[in-house]
Design an enzyme around this catalytic site. Structure first.
Site, PDB file in Angstrom:
ATOM      1  N   ALA A 179       0.810  -1.023   0.052  1.00  0.00           N
ATOM      2  CA  ALA A 179      -0.100   0.015  -0.053  1.00  0.00           C
ATOM      3  C   ALA A 179       0.958   1.267  -0.070  1.00  0.00           C
ATOM      4  O   ALA A 179       1.943   1.128   0.258  1.00  0.00           O
ATOM      5  CB  ALA A 179      -0.964   0.102   1.270  1.00  0.00           C
TER       6      ALA A 179
ATOM      7  N   SER B 212       2.923  -9.324  -1.662  1.00  0.00           N
ATOM      8  CA  SER B 212       2.022  -9.174  -2.414  1.00  0.00           C
ATOM      9  C   SER B 212       1.392 -10.359  -3.356  1.00  0.00           C
ATOM     10  O   SER B 212       2.013 -11.266  -3.628  1.00  0.00           O
ATOM     11  CB  SER B 212       2.427  -8.160  -3.391  1.00  0.00           C
ATOM     12  OG  SER B 212       1.314  -7.722  -4.394  1.00  0.00           O
TER      13      SER B 212
ATOM     14  N   HIS C 119      -8.264  -6.397   7.202  1.00  0.00           N
ATOM     15  CA  HIS C 119      -7.383  -6.620   8.253  1.00  0.00           C
ATOM     16  C   HIS C 119      -7.864  -7.637   9.299  1.00  0.00           C
ATOM     17  O   HIS C 119      -6.708  -8.488   9.699  1.00  0.00           O
ATOM     18  CB  HIS C 119      -7.675  -5.329   9.183  1.00  0.00           C
ATOM     19  CG  HIS C 119      -7.235  -3.746   8.733  1.00  0.00           C
ATOM     20  ND1 HIS C 119      -7.144  -2.763   9.355  1.00  0.00           N
ATOM     21  CD2 HIS C 119      -6.282  -3.654   7.659  1.00  0.00           C
ATOM     22  CE1 HIS C 119      -6.484  -1.938   8.435  1.00  0.00           C
ATOM     23  NE2 HIS C 119      -6.156  -2.467   7.618  1.00  0.00           N
TER      24      HIS C 119
ATOM     25  N   LYS D  16      -4.879   1.495  10.771  1.00  0.00           N
ATOM     26  CA  LYS D  16      -6.144   1.981  11.535  1.00  0.00           C
ATOM     27  C   LYS D  16      -7.202   2.196  10.657  1.00  0.00           C
ATOM     28  O   LYS D  16      -6.934   2.400   9.300  1.00  0.00           O
ATOM     29  CB  LYS D  16      -5.975   3.311  12.383  1.00  0.00           C
ATOM     30  CG  LYS D  16      -5.463   4.349  11.292  1.00  0.00           C
ATOM     31  CD  LYS D  16      -4.868   5.479  12.275  1.00  0.00           C
ATOM     32  CE  LYS D  16      -4.130   6.356  11.032  1.00  0.00           C
ATOM     33  NZ  LYS D  16      -3.043   5.830  10.350  1.00  0.00           N
TER      34      LYS D  16
ATOM     35  N   TYR E 127      -7.059  20.705   2.289  1.00  0.00           N
ATOM     36  CA  TYR E 127      -6.421  19.977   3.255  1.00  0.00           C
ATOM     37  C   TYR E 127      -6.691  20.715   4.711  1.00  0.00           C
ATOM     38  O   TYR E 127      -6.391  22.000   4.888  1.00  0.00           O
ATOM     39  CB  TYR E 127      -5.000  20.014   2.800  1.00  0.00           C
ATOM     40  CG  TYR E 127      -3.972  19.191   4.099  1.00  0.00           C
ATOM     41  CD1 TYR E 127      -4.270  17.842   4.183  1.00  0.00           C
ATOM     42  CD2 TYR E 127      -3.469  19.773   5.128  1.00  0.00           C
ATOM     43  CE1 TYR E 127      -3.278  16.932   5.276  1.00  0.00           C
ATOM     44  CE2 TYR E 127      -2.754  19.152   6.046  1.00  0.00           C
ATOM     45  CZ  TYR E 127      -2.891  17.747   6.038  1.00  0.00           C
ATOM     46  OH  TYR E 127      -2.152  17.109   7.103  1.00  0.00           O
TER      47      TYR E 127
END
Length: 361
Positions: free
Chosen positions: A13, A37, A79, A97, A236
């Protein structure tokens, strides 16, 4: 000299390639052992700069004898499966997370880690930055008077259409991606008595299947409120502010500060204002160090084994964050996120819930 913790990375990722792999490689506390992967060529390209092993498939990596701990940067929908697989293979785990989108499943994973004497940590890095401990000290010293409210926002610009954060099958959506930060920050400063008083999740006008923005109102039993804002299609913003009876304390670049950025805390008290300048710190490096120390202590049967990371072995820069990087902190976050989801529109909440069984490299 204590041997470094050998890390296996489960997936390629963006956050792994951009932040975590360089941090693992640069730390004297860890060494990169392998990268996995589903795409063998992608694993090889990712592993090449670090001279570590490239592995085709996640199952092979979690079973490797040369790996002490596994880092899981996969989409949130994957996850639970792979964190559990790594724990059952005897590996310590650092997972992105949120750990899962189901508090009960999160509790099961922590229980499994405790039963096996393994470290399981959620990769909430901002709690390790010393600027937040400085904020706590100022508030405790009465800088804002009696605390009345907490305000936090984490918003980022629009993602490409093929971004996994826009895929409902992979656990996409603003709540699971950027909403975690202000929710965890509220828990960090206001503690375990927080409850969700109201919440909203919205989609943008482009018809995406996930929530792209949201907000929540939380409150403590004493009536201190937390006003939270998050989004994936915004200018942002990464800020929080504590407002009290006598002053306002604000922090910019609160959640993902660059390692060379010296924090500036801004305090307004009536007509007076001042800035508190702090040294730059690398919260990614501090997180990696804290995880490695927790693993070493667990393997030695020390105070880090099991549910929480506490004790003198944590570096001075990270020690103030140890209680906020515990099982208890993650479970409070999981419960609050689930309550935000329940408090939002039911149809959108169902659309935002990830399905299982989707693969990702």
């Amino acid at each position: 000299m204590t041997a470094p913790v050998r890390i296996g990375v489960l997936g390629c990722a963006d956050i792994a390639r951009r932040r975590m792999l360089p941090a693992f490689a640069a730390s004297g506390d860890t060494v990169l052992a392998a990268v996995a992967s589903r795409d063998e060529e992608r694993a090889a390209r990712t592993a090449l700069p670090y001279g570590c092993r490239a592995v085709a498939g996640y199952a092979e990596l979690v079973s490797l004898p040369g790996v002490d701990a596994v880092y899981v940067p996969l989409p949130v929908a994957l996850h639970a499966e792979w964190v559990e697989a790594a724990l059952r293979a005897g590996k310590h785990v650092l997972a992105e997370k949120p750990l899962t989108t189901d508090p009960d499943r999160t509790r099961q994973l922590f229980a499994l880690a405790r039963a096996r004497g393994l470290v399981l940590r959620e990769n909430v890095m901002f709690v390790h930055h010393p600027q937040h401990a400085a904020v706590r000290r100022l508030v405790a010293d009465g800088a804002v008077g009696e605390l009345r409210s907490f305000h936090a926002a984490f918003t980022v610009p629009r993602r490409p259409e093929d971004d996994v954060r826009l895929d409902p099958g992979l656990g996409g959506g603003a709540l699971w991606d950027v909403g975690v930060y202000p929710v965890r920050a509220a828990a960090h400063f206001l503690g375990g008595g927080l409850r969700v008083a109201g919440a909203v999740l919205t989609r943008d006008r482009h018809g995406r299947e996930v929530d792209t923005a949201g907000g929540a109102l939380l409150r403590t039993p004493e009536g201190v409120t937390a006003h939270l804002d998050f989004g994936l299609d915004h200018a942002y913003r990464s800020t929080y502010e504590l407002r009290g009876s006598e002053g306002v304390l604000s922090v910019d670049h609160a959640f993902t500060p660059p390692p060379d950025r010296a924090p500036v805390l801004r305090l307004v008290q009536g007509p007076e204002s001042r800035e508190v300048r702090l040294p730059a710190e690398d919260q990614v490096a501090l997180t990696v160090r804290a995880f490695a120390q927790a693993v070493r202590a667990a393997e030695a049967g020390g105070p880090f084994a099991g549910a929480t990371v506490h004790g003198a072995a944590v570096s001075a820069a990270s020690s103030a964050a140890s209680a906020d990087w515990s099982e208890e902190a993650s479970l409070l976050q999981a419960d609050l996120l689930a309550d935000v989801l329940r408090g939002a529109d039911g149809a959108l909440a169902r659309a935002s819930a990830p399905s299982s069984g989707t693969e990702y490299s």
